[in-house]
Enzyme design. Structure first.
Site, short mmCIF file in Angstrom:
data_model
loop_
_atom_site.label_atom_id
_atom_site.label_comp_id
_atom_site.label_asym_id
_atom_site.label_seq_id
_atom_site.Cartn_x
_atom_site.Cartn_y
_atom_site.Cartn_z
N HIS A 16 -9.95 -5.16 -5.49
CA HIS A 16 -10.51 -3.97 -5.34
C HIS A 16 -10.73 -4.22 -6.87
CE1 HIS A 16 -8.49 -3.15 -1.85
NE2 HIS A 16 -9.57 -2.93 -1.68
N CYS A 46 -1.86 1.01 -6.33
CA CYS A 46 -2.59 0.88 -4.39
C CYS A 46 -1.66 1.66 -3.64
CB CYS A 46 -2.64 -0.62 -4.60
SG CYS A 46 -3.83 -1.42 -5.38
#
Length: 288
Positions: free
Chosen positions: A186, A279
């Protein structure tokens, strides 16, 4: 409860944190290269170790006066720790994101109970099933929404997001892929604002660095080795305070040199699933 985020580093007031107690009680679908590396070896993450480190992180957040919410457990899922990916707050809009992995497409149900507590003006929108937009690829800061396009979020996902938040400038960031020799799952594995006008960046994680990144931030470069241990994936509690891994020695020193308080924690086990402090958290409210 307040729901509003327009900055990556503004004071954190309320956050949704993952639920570790059911970790791997269901056979997992291997969904990233990190899991493929760790899950079947002697150094595999255990439920006990993951839970202990995540709970230590939560204790820090609570001591700092942050309202910590957790997902409701869903017994049919193997992992509910990475809340960042399954939703994102942009201004006063809450987006239920669309995950690439089918095994993750029901994780949002673990926070659905919160919707009834949202103020009436907060919009809750669901990403279409035919595209992918994951929260780890979305960074809201300084009037912009940076959207990583790579292993997970697609160009169609970024275009859909652009229509939702016309008051923000959408900045696409093309991420390097596995074919380029880079494992950047990501955007927040390669770039993240910290402090007041600074940002961690792993240049190799991007096919090109948008000019607006160089113009907006004092960039603190991260090495490939540091990126592989998710050194960019810190969590800002305020413009002058972040939580970071205790073994990110050089990165932490760079942030301290810029006047940022760094809270160091042992956090070796949750990253073996593919994500670190950012995260594992989904900010619901950051102060103006």
């Amino acid at each position: 409860m307040d729901v509003f985020v327009d900055s990556e580093t503004a004071p954190l007031r309320s956050v949704l944190v993952g639920y570790p107690d059911n970790f791997l009680q269901v056979d997992p679908e291997i969904i990233n290269e990190t899991q493929r590396q760790y899950y079947f070896g002697a150094d595999a993450p255990t439920p006990e170790a993951v839970t202990a480190q995540l709970n230590g992180f939560i204790e820090v957040l609570v001591r700092r006066g942050i309202d910590v919410r957790q997902l409701h457990p869903l017994p049919y899922l193997p992992d509910q720790m990475m809340t960042r990916d399954i939703g994102v707050v942009i201004g006063d809009t809450f987006v239920v994101t669309t995950m690439a992995a089918r095994s993750r497409r029901h994780e949002w149900r673990g926070y659905a109970h919160l919707f009834e507590h949202f103020p009436e003006h907060v919009k809750v929108l669901f990403g279409p099933e035919d595209l992918v937009i994951e929260g780890g690829d979305v960074i809201v800061d300084r009037g912009k929404v940076f959207v990583g396009i790579g292993q997970r979020t697609t160009l169609a996902g970024a275009a859909w997001l652009m229509q939702l938040v016309p008051d923000f400038e959408i900045v696409p960031v093309n991420l390097s892929g596995l074919a380029d020799g880079e494992d950047v799952l990501h955007l927040d594995c390669s770039f993240l604002p910290v402090g007041d006008g600074h940002a961690l960046i792993y240049p190799g994680g991007m096919r090109d660095i948008p000019a607006t990144l160089r113009e907006t931030y004092d960039l603190i470069e991260v090495t490939k080795q540091e990126q592989q241990m998710l050194g960019t994936n810190v969590l800002s509690l305020a413009p002058d305070c972040v939580v970071s891994r205790e073994d990110s020695t050089r990165i932490n020193a760079e942030m301290r040199a810029r006047g940022i308080e760094v809270i160091e924690l042992p956090y070796s086990e949750p990253p073996k699933t593919g994500g670190s402090f950012r995260c594992c958290t989904l900010p619901l409210h950051r102060a103006f």
